[in-house]
Design a protein around this motif. Structure first.
Motif, short mmCIF file in Angstrom:
data_model
loop_
_atom_site.label_atom_id
_atom_site.label_comp_id
_atom_site.label_asym_id
_atom_site.label_seq_id
_atom_site.Cartn_x
_atom_site.Cartn_y
_atom_site.Cartn_z
N ALA A 111 -31.00 15.23 -57.56
CA ALA A 111 -31.29 16.45 -56.79
C ALA A 111 -32.78 16.77 -56.80
CB ALA A 111 -30.48 17.62 -57.34
N LEU A 112 -33.44 16.56 -57.95
CA LEU A 112 -34.87 16.83 -58.03
C LEU A 112 -35.65 15.87 -57.14
CD1 LEU A 112 -37.06 18.57 -59.30
CD2 LEU A 112 -37.17 16.90 -61.16
N GLY A 133 -35.57 10.52 -60.80
CA GLY A 133 -36.09 11.78 -60.30
C GLY A 133 -37.59 11.80 -60.12
N SER A 134 -38.20 10.65 -59.95
CA SER A 134 -39.65 10.55 -59.85
C SER A 134 -40.17 11.36 -58.66
CB SER A 134 -40.07 9.09 -59.67
OG SER A 134 -39.50 8.29 -60.68
N GLY A 135 -41.33 11.99 -58.86
CA GLY A 135 -41.92 12.77 -57.78
C GLY A 135 -43.31 13.22 -58.12
N GLN A 136 -43.82 14.08 -57.27
CA GLN A 136 -45.17 14.63 -57.39
C GLN A 136 -45.05 16.09 -57.84
OE1 GLN A 136 -48.01 14.18 -54.04
NE2 GLN A 136 -47.79 16.39 -53.84
N SER A 137 -45.83 16.46 -58.82
CA SER A 137 -45.82 17.83 -59.30
C SER A 137 -46.68 18.70 -58.40
CB SER A 137 -46.35 17.87 -60.73
OG SER A 137 -46.42 19.19 -61.19
N PHE A 196 -38.32 10.83 -65.02
CA PHE A 196 -37.46 11.10 -66.17
C PHE A 196 -36.81 9.82 -66.66
CE2 PHE A 196 -37.85 15.00 -63.85
CZ PHE A 196 -37.92 15.97 -64.83
N ALA A 197 -36.50 9.81 -67.94
CA ALA A 197 -35.79 8.70 -68.56
C ALA A 197 -34.67 9.29 -69.41
CB ALA A 197 -36.74 7.88 -69.42
#
Length: 125
Positions: free
Chosen positions: A28-29, A67-71, A80-81
């Motif tokens: 979802a993130l 959930g990898s992305g840009q902050s 995340f792991a």
């Protein structure tokens, strides 16, 4: 329509986080992050703040990050792991692929935020 989609995705992120569902939370993130970047894609060349950020997100995904992305506006990238060993492998892979970047493994702060002083304004999505 975009705002309604964002509200739905934010609700999914929140529900999965409160429920402790790692896979649901990260999925979802990931969707939320990419959807949030779409309105800016024409100006920045994609949903992230440039091709360099997109390359790091892509590599994190390919290395098993979730959930990898840009902050926010970037250029910080997160992933995340499910456990410390997977996080160490992910960090080592990213550091090897991007030696000029600082790669850190952190843990979530589950205590929440504390507001000292003035009022706290939450977005009304």
């Amino acid at each position: 329509a975009h705002l309604q989609v964002m509200r739905g995705l934010l609700a999914a992120v929140e529900a999965a986080a409160w429920g402790g569902h790692f896979v649901g939370f990260t999925a979802a993130l990931r969707a939320f992050n990419r959807t949030a970047g779409r309105p800016f894609a024409a100006a920045q060349g994609g949903v992230y703040a440039g091709p360099e950020v997109a390359a790091v997100v892509d590599r994190a995904d390919r290395l098993g990050g979730a959930g990898s992305g840009q902050s926010s506006w970037g250029p910080t990238v997160y992933s995340f792991a499910p456990d410390p060993e997977a996080a160490a492998r992910l960090a080592a892979g990213l550091a090897a692929a991007f030696p000029a970047l600082t790669v850190e493994v952190t843990e979530p702060d589950v205590t929440g935020a504390v507001a000292d002083g003035g009022p706290v304004y939450l977005p009304e999505w």
